[in-house]
Scaffold this active site. Structure first.
Site, PDB file in Angstrom:
ATOM      1  N   ARG A 163       0.725  -1.052  -0.014  1.00  0.00           N
ATOM      2  CA  ARG A 163      -0.230   0.134  -0.002  1.00  0.00           C
ATOM      3  C   ARG A 163       1.030   1.187  -0.070  1.00  0.00           C
ATOM      4  O   ARG A 163       0.651   2.204   0.607  1.00  0.00           O
ATOM      5  CB  ARG A 163      -0.987   0.104   1.297  1.00  0.00           C
ATOM      6  CG  ARG A 163      -1.865  -1.112   1.300  1.00  0.00           C
ATOM      7  CD  ARG A 163      -2.978  -1.145  -0.037  1.00  0.00           C
ATOM      8  NE  ARG A 163      -3.962  -1.950   0.206  1.00  0.00           N
ATOM      9  CZ  ARG A 163      -3.968  -3.208  -0.375  1.00  0.00           C
ATOM     10  NH1 ARG A 163      -2.836  -3.609  -1.008  1.00  0.00           N
ATOM     11  NH2 ARG A 163      -4.839  -4.031  -0.159  1.00  0.00           N
ATOM     12  N   SER A 233     -11.031  -1.266   2.742  1.00  0.00           N
ATOM     13  CA  SER A 233     -10.171  -1.229   3.992  1.00  0.00           C
ATOM     14  C   SER A 233      -9.874  -0.104   4.359  1.00  0.00           C
ATOM     15  O   SER A 233      -9.387   0.754   3.966  1.00  0.00           O
ATOM     16  CB  SER A 233      -9.076  -1.819   3.770  1.00  0.00           C
ATOM     17  OG  SER A 233      -9.214  -3.226   3.372  1.00  0.00           O
ATOM     18  N   GLU A 328      -5.756   3.534   5.696  1.00  0.00           N
ATOM     19  CA  GLU A 328      -5.150   3.719   4.165  1.00  0.00           C
ATOM     20  C   GLU A 328      -5.830   4.561   3.487  1.00  0.00           C
ATOM     21  O   GLU A 328      -5.403   5.239   2.466  1.00  0.00           O
ATOM     22  CB  GLU A 328      -5.647   2.299   3.930  1.00  0.00           C
ATOM     23  CG  GLU A 328      -5.686   1.885   2.235  1.00  0.00           C
ATOM     24  CD  GLU A 328      -6.091   0.657   1.783  1.00  0.00           C
ATOM     25  OE1 GLU A 328      -5.661  -0.396   2.305  1.00  0.00           O
ATOM     26  OE2 GLU A 328      -7.037   0.905   0.823  1.00  0.00           O
TER      27      GLU A 328
HETATM   28  P1  FAD Z   1      -8.981   8.161  -5.499  1.00  0.00           P
HETATM   29  O1  FAD Z   1      -9.514   7.850  -4.082  1.00  0.00           O
HETATM   30  O2  FAD Z   1      -9.614   9.253  -6.364  1.00  0.00           O
HETATM   31  O3  FAD Z   1      -7.592   8.888  -5.155  1.00  0.00           O
HETATM   32  C1  FAD Z   1      -6.734   8.396  -4.141  1.00  0.00           C
HETATM   33  C2  FAD Z   1      -5.355   9.264  -4.085  1.00  0.00           C
HETATM   34  O4  FAD Z   1      -4.491   9.205  -5.303  1.00  0.00           O
HETATM   35  C3  FAD Z   1      -5.783  10.755  -3.609  1.00  0.00           C
HETATM   36  O5  FAD Z   1      -4.630  11.181  -2.765  1.00  0.00           O
HETATM   37  C4  FAD Z   1      -5.615  11.399  -5.088  1.00  0.00           C
HETATM   38  O6  FAD Z   1      -5.339  12.828  -5.030  1.00  0.00           O
HETATM   39  C5  FAD Z   1      -4.504  10.558  -5.652  1.00  0.00           C
HETATM   40  N1  FAD Z   1      -4.579  10.476  -7.077  1.00  0.00           N
HETATM   41  C6  FAD Z   1      -5.499  10.179  -7.762  1.00  0.00           C
HETATM   42  N2  FAD Z   1      -5.499  10.142  -8.962  1.00  0.00           N
HETATM   43  C7  FAD Z   1      -4.001  10.608  -9.324  1.00  0.00           C
HETATM   44  C8  FAD Z   1      -3.290  10.672 -10.481  1.00  0.00           C
HETATM   45  N3  FAD Z   1      -3.404  10.443 -11.527  1.00  0.00           N
HETATM   46  N4  FAD Z   1      -2.208  11.351 -10.097  1.00  0.00           N
HETATM   47  C9  FAD Z   1      -1.459  11.827  -8.872  1.00  0.00           C
HETATM   48  N5  FAD Z   1      -2.331  11.603  -7.821  1.00  0.00           N
HETATM   49  C10 FAD Z   1      -3.685  10.935  -8.079  1.00  0.00           C
HETATM   50  N6  FAD Z   1      -7.444  -1.100  -2.720  1.00  0.00           N
HETATM   51  C11 FAD Z   1      -6.721  -2.277  -2.861  1.00  0.00           C
HETATM   52  O7  FAD Z   1      -5.300  -1.861  -2.902  1.00  0.00           O
HETATM   53  N7  FAD Z   1      -6.947  -3.276  -2.815  1.00  0.00           N
HETATM   54  C12 FAD Z   1      -8.246  -3.604  -2.854  1.00  0.00           C
HETATM   55  O8  FAD Z   1      -8.754  -4.652  -2.687  1.00  0.00           O
HETATM   56  C13 FAD Z   1      -9.182  -2.597  -2.441  1.00  0.00           C
HETATM   57  N8  FAD Z   1     -10.528  -2.651  -2.583  1.00  0.00           N
HETATM   58  C14 FAD Z   1     -11.433  -1.939  -2.397  1.00  0.00           C
HETATM   59  C15 FAD Z   1     -12.839  -1.971  -2.178  1.00  0.00           C
HETATM   60  C16 FAD Z   1     -13.856  -0.971  -2.168  1.00  0.00           C
HETATM   61  C17 FAD Z   1     -15.274  -1.350  -2.033  1.00  0.00           C
HETATM   62  C18 FAD Z   1     -13.290   0.127  -2.309  1.00  0.00           C
HETATM   63  C19 FAD Z   1     -14.317   1.318  -2.192  1.00  0.00           C
HETATM   64  C20 FAD Z   1     -11.970   0.535  -2.399  1.00  0.00           C
HETATM   65  C21 FAD Z   1     -10.865  -0.394  -2.353  1.00  0.00           C
HETATM   66  N9  FAD Z   1      -9.769  -0.282  -2.550  1.00  0.00           N
HETATM   67  C22 FAD Z   1      -8.864  -1.201  -2.586  1.00  0.00           C
HETATM   68  C23 FAD Z   1      -9.109   1.187  -2.372  1.00  0.00           C
HETATM   69  C24 FAD Z   1      -9.244   1.747  -3.851  1.00  0.00           C
HETATM   70  O9  FAD Z   1      -9.638   1.201  -4.842  1.00  0.00           O
HETATM   71  C25 FAD Z   1      -7.817   2.204  -4.457  1.00  0.00           C
HETATM   72  O10 FAD Z   1      -6.978   2.833  -3.603  1.00  0.00           O
HETATM   73  C26 FAD Z   1      -7.776   3.051  -5.784  1.00  0.00           C
HETATM   74  O11 FAD Z   1      -6.570   2.711  -6.251  1.00  0.00           O
HETATM   75  C27 FAD Z   1      -8.404   4.413  -5.570  1.00  0.00           C
HETATM   76  O12 FAD Z   1      -8.402   4.895  -7.011  1.00  0.00           O
HETATM   77  P2  FAD Z   1      -9.372   6.366  -7.226  1.00  0.00           P
HETATM   78  O13 FAD Z   1      -9.289   6.346  -8.645  1.00  0.00           O
HETATM   79  O14 FAD Z   1     -10.638   5.741  -6.725  1.00  0.00           O
HETATM   80  O15 FAD Z   1      -8.190   7.084  -6.571  1.00  0.00           O
HETATM   81  N1  EPU Z   2     -11.174 -11.042   9.679  1.00  0.00           N
HETATM   82  C1  EPU Z   2     -11.904 -11.148  10.846  1.00  0.00           C
HETATM   83  N2  EPU Z   2     -12.999 -10.550  10.886  1.00  0.00           N
HETATM   84  C2  EPU Z   2     -13.216  -9.401  10.234  1.00  0.00           C
HETATM   85  C3  EPU Z   2     -12.471  -9.119   8.910  1.00  0.00           C
HETATM   86  C4  EPU Z   2     -11.440 -10.112   8.677  1.00  0.00           C
HETATM   87  O1  EPU Z   2     -11.393 -11.954  11.796  1.00  0.00           O
HETATM   88  O2  EPU Z   2     -14.283  -8.692  10.383  1.00  0.00           O
HETATM   89  C5  EPU Z   2      -9.921 -11.983   9.397  1.00  0.00           C
HETATM   90  C6  EPU Z   2     -10.344 -13.059   8.282  1.00  0.00           C
HETATM   91  O3  EPU Z   2     -10.918 -14.079   8.730  1.00  0.00           O
HETATM   92  C7  EPU Z   2      -9.029 -13.124   7.792  1.00  0.00           C
HETATM   93  C8  EPU Z   2      -8.174 -12.099   7.911  1.00  0.00           C
HETATM   94  O4  EPU Z   2      -8.900 -11.239   8.989  1.00  0.00           O
HETATM   95  O5  EPU Z   2      -8.282 -14.425   8.685  1.00  0.00           O
HETATM   96  C9  EPU Z   2      -7.843 -11.145   6.538  1.00  0.00           C
HETATM   97  O6  EPU Z   2      -9.247 -10.849   6.191  1.00  0.00           O
HETATM   98  P1  EPU Z   2      -9.452 -10.675   4.555  1.00  0.00           P
HETATM   99  O7  EPU Z   2      -8.861 -12.074   3.579  1.00  0.00           O
HETATM  100  O8  EPU Z   2     -10.865 -10.578   4.063  1.00  0.00           O
HETATM  101  O9  EPU Z   2      -8.443  -9.492   4.048  1.00  0.00           O
HETATM  102  P2  EPU Z   2      -8.418  -8.398   4.692  1.00  0.00           P
HETATM  103  O10 EPU Z   2      -7.012  -8.140   5.492  1.00  0.00           O
HETATM  104  O11 EPU Z   2      -9.447  -7.835   5.430  1.00  0.00           O
HETATM  105  C10 EPU Z   2      -6.965  -7.315   2.542  1.00  0.00           C
HETATM  106  C11 EPU Z   2      -6.754  -5.796   1.943  1.00  0.00           C
HETATM  107  C12 EPU Z   2      -7.912  -5.981   0.988  1.00  0.00           C
HETATM  108  C13 EPU Z   2      -7.905  -7.014  -0.036  1.00  0.00           C
HETATM  109  C14 EPU Z   2      -8.022  -8.275   0.546  1.00  0.00           C
HETATM  110  C15 EPU Z   2      -7.694  -9.598  -0.423  1.00  0.00           C
HETATM  111  C16 EPU Z   2      -5.624  -4.746   3.297  1.00  0.00           C
HETATM  112  C17 EPU Z   2      -5.689  -3.270   4.342  1.00  0.00           C
HETATM  113  N3  EPU Z   2      -6.759  -4.940   2.844  1.00  0.00           N
HETATM  114  O12 EPU Z   2      -8.176  -7.191   3.404  1.00  0.00           O
HETATM  115  O13 EPU Z   2      -8.035  -4.723   0.321  1.00  0.00           O
HETATM  116  O14 EPU Z   2      -8.983  -6.782  -0.991  1.00  0.00           O
HETATM  117  O15 EPU Z   2      -6.880  -8.418   1.562  1.00  0.00           O
HETATM  118  O16 EPU Z   2      -6.349  -9.766  -0.700  1.00  0.00           O
HETATM  119  O17 EPU Z   2      -4.574  -4.959   2.784  1.00  0.00           O
HETATM  120  C18 EPU Z   2      -8.489  -2.325   0.161  1.00  0.00           C
HETATM  121  O18 EPU Z   2      -7.215  -2.176   0.498  1.00  0.00           O
HETATM  122  O19 EPU Z   2      -9.333  -1.297   0.239  1.00  0.00           O
HETATM  123  C19 EPU Z   2      -8.797  -3.762   0.537  1.00  0.00           C
HETATM  124  C20 EPU Z   2     -10.210  -3.929   0.500  1.00  0.00           C
END
Ligand code: FAD
Ligand code: EPU
Length: 348
Positions: A163, A233, A328
């Site tokens: 991240r 997250s 995050e």
């Molecule tokens: P924004 O939220 O619009 O911007 C984020 C930051 O980046 C801001 O500081 C912004 O100023 C900057 N920025 C944006 N675009 C640019 C650019 N072109 N140049 C310079 N700076 C810029 N993240 C994960 O890593 N893994 C996951 O599994 C994951 N799951 C998610 C699930 C959900 C339901 C949600 C809502 C979010 C999740 N995220 C996850 C977080 C998110 O999807 C990522 O951080 C994504 O890359 C954000 O993209 P965005 O375009 O929405 O950025």
């Molecule tokens: N867990 C619990 N309770 C909860 C949630 C999770 O006990 O309420 C436990 C699960 O049982 C598991 C562990 O926590 O043992 C990890 O959970 P999970 O595999 O769902 O992953 P996570 O840590 O919750 C991370 C990333 C996600 C990404 C998933 C899959 C971060 C901060 N989050 O989630 O990214 O999609 O792994 O790789 O690293 C994001 O960054 O926004 C995001 C959604």
């Protein structure tokens, strides 16, 4: 270039919290970004590039110019062993992943359904289900805000981590990402080591199967921002030293943990869950009842509700485990980026 004054940011970020900004413009090219930065009446205003707003909390009205990323276009070339995808920064990431799998360019399927723009993906080195952007990134093209020159960064120069990348540190506020290059092997190899993917049958497996399974898991596990506001997250999974882990593990033997670069990574969701915080609510903000790592806008939450809930989560996790959670989600204040600790310090 359409300009909106005193615009509501609610439709432009996934937390769906009403918050105003002084100006909002959609930018379609590097030239338009340059125009925004060179506009005399905006010289003294802060500026923010926004993708889909899926990792943002606007803590106050933003007193500056928000640029919404609409830089579009993608092209594909090939070499002997790879597909090379050049993707403009404003392309939608989940659509890109779906399209690439349909076209037979495999390697992005573990990163399905992560909301956001392609140009935002390198910033926190998006990751899920055992793959991170760094594993497929060939280069990142940026526009330097001091000189307006373009520059291509190699993955090494991006300094990707969990991240994390140089765009959150040395290059923060200094560049805009305008495009990314992805390098996908023609010899596809499944990446199914991550827990819930291990049950897939390696013998018959296709990239389409992995894509479908990842989508299914995510739909089951994560709240849909179209239905309930959230930013994924809310906290990072904390990385602690081996010594601290050994002591915690002795006390909490079921603590989920994973090897990390500089120690041991804990599951923040588990820590929060163990504090009985699932469903905890302050105002309209709630710890999601099924996934403790996600804070949601349950009913007309204000930014303060989310801030107060995040503070409560941090306090209770620290009190039980002596582990500090770091958010995050990016906090945007009235004139620039801020964070939970700074806000709490300013209140005391
Ligand atoms: P924004 O939220 O619009 O911007 C984020 C930051 O980046 C801001 O500081 C912004 O100023 C900057 N920025 C944006 N675009 C640019 C650019 N072109 N140049 C310079 N700076 C810029 N993240 C994960 O890593 N893994 C996951 O599994 C994951 N799951 C998610 C699930 C959900 C339901 C949600 C809502 C979010 C999740 N995220 C996850 C977080 C998110 O999807 C990522 O951080 C994504 O890359 C954000 O993209 P965005 O375009 O929405 O950025
Ligand atoms: N867990 C619990 N309770 C909860 C949630 C999770 O006990 O309420 C436990 C699960 O049982 C598991 C562990 O926590 O043992 C990890 O959970 P999970 O595999 O769902 O992953 P996570 O840590 O919750 C991370 C990333 C996600 C990404 C998933 C899959 C971060 C901060 N989050 O989630 O990214 O999609 O792994 O790789 O690293 C994001 O960054 O926004 C995001 C959604």
């Amino acid at each position: 270039m359409q300009i909106l004054a005193n615009a509501d940011l609610r439709p432009f970020h996934t937390f769906s919290i009403s918050q105003r900004c002084a100006y909002l413009v959609e930018v379609q090219s590097s030239d338009e970004i340059k125009t925004v930065y060179q506009e005399p009446k905006w010289q003294d205003l802060p500026k923010l590039m926004l993708g889909k707003g899926s990792n943002m909390l606007f803590t106050e009205a933003y007193q500056g110019v928000v640029m919404v990323n609409k830089l579009l276009g993608k092209s594909v070339t090939e070499s002997d062993h790879y597909w090379h995808l050049h993707i403009a920064g404003g392309e939608d990431w989940p659509n890109l992943v779906k399209w690439s799998v349909e076209q037979g360019y495999y390697g992005l399927e573990n990163l399905a359904l992560i909301p956001g723009c392609a140009g935002s993906a390198p910033i926190q080195n998006i990751g899920a289900y055992g793959v991170e952007l760094k594993d497929v990134c060939e280069y990142v093209d940026v526009l330097c805000l001091e000189t307006f020159a373009s520059r291509r960064l190699s993955p090494e120069e991006c300094q990707f981590g969990y991240r994390d990348s140089i765009f959150k540190r040395e290059l923060f506020d200094k560049v805009i990402i305008v495009a990314i290059g992805l390098k996908l092997s023609k010899q596809w190899q499944a990446n199914i080591e991550y827990g819930p993917l291990q049950s897939l049958d390696r013998e018959t497996l296709t990239a389409h199967d992995v894509f479908e399974r990842v989508c299914q898991i995510r739909i089951e596990k994560l709240p849909d921002p179209n239905k309930i506001g959230n930013a994924g997250s809310f906290f990072k999974n904390p990385v602690i030293s081996q010594t601290q882990f050994d002591a915690l593990h002795a006390q909490f033997p079921t603590l989920p943990a994973y090897p990390a670069q500089n120690g041991v990574k804990l599951a923040a969701g588990w820590l929060i869950d163990q504090c009985q915080l699932k469903g905890a609510q302050i105002g309209g903000a709630q710890v999601h009842p099924n996934q403790a790592l996600v804070l949601v806008n349950q009913s007309n939450a204000t930014a303060d509700d989310v801030i107060n809930l995040a503070a409560k989560v941090c306090r209770e996790v620290f009190s039980k485990f002596h582990v500090k959670l770091e958010h995050e989600v990016r906090f945007m204040g009235s004139h620039g980026e801020t964070n939970l600790q700074t806000i709490l310090d300013s209140q005391s």
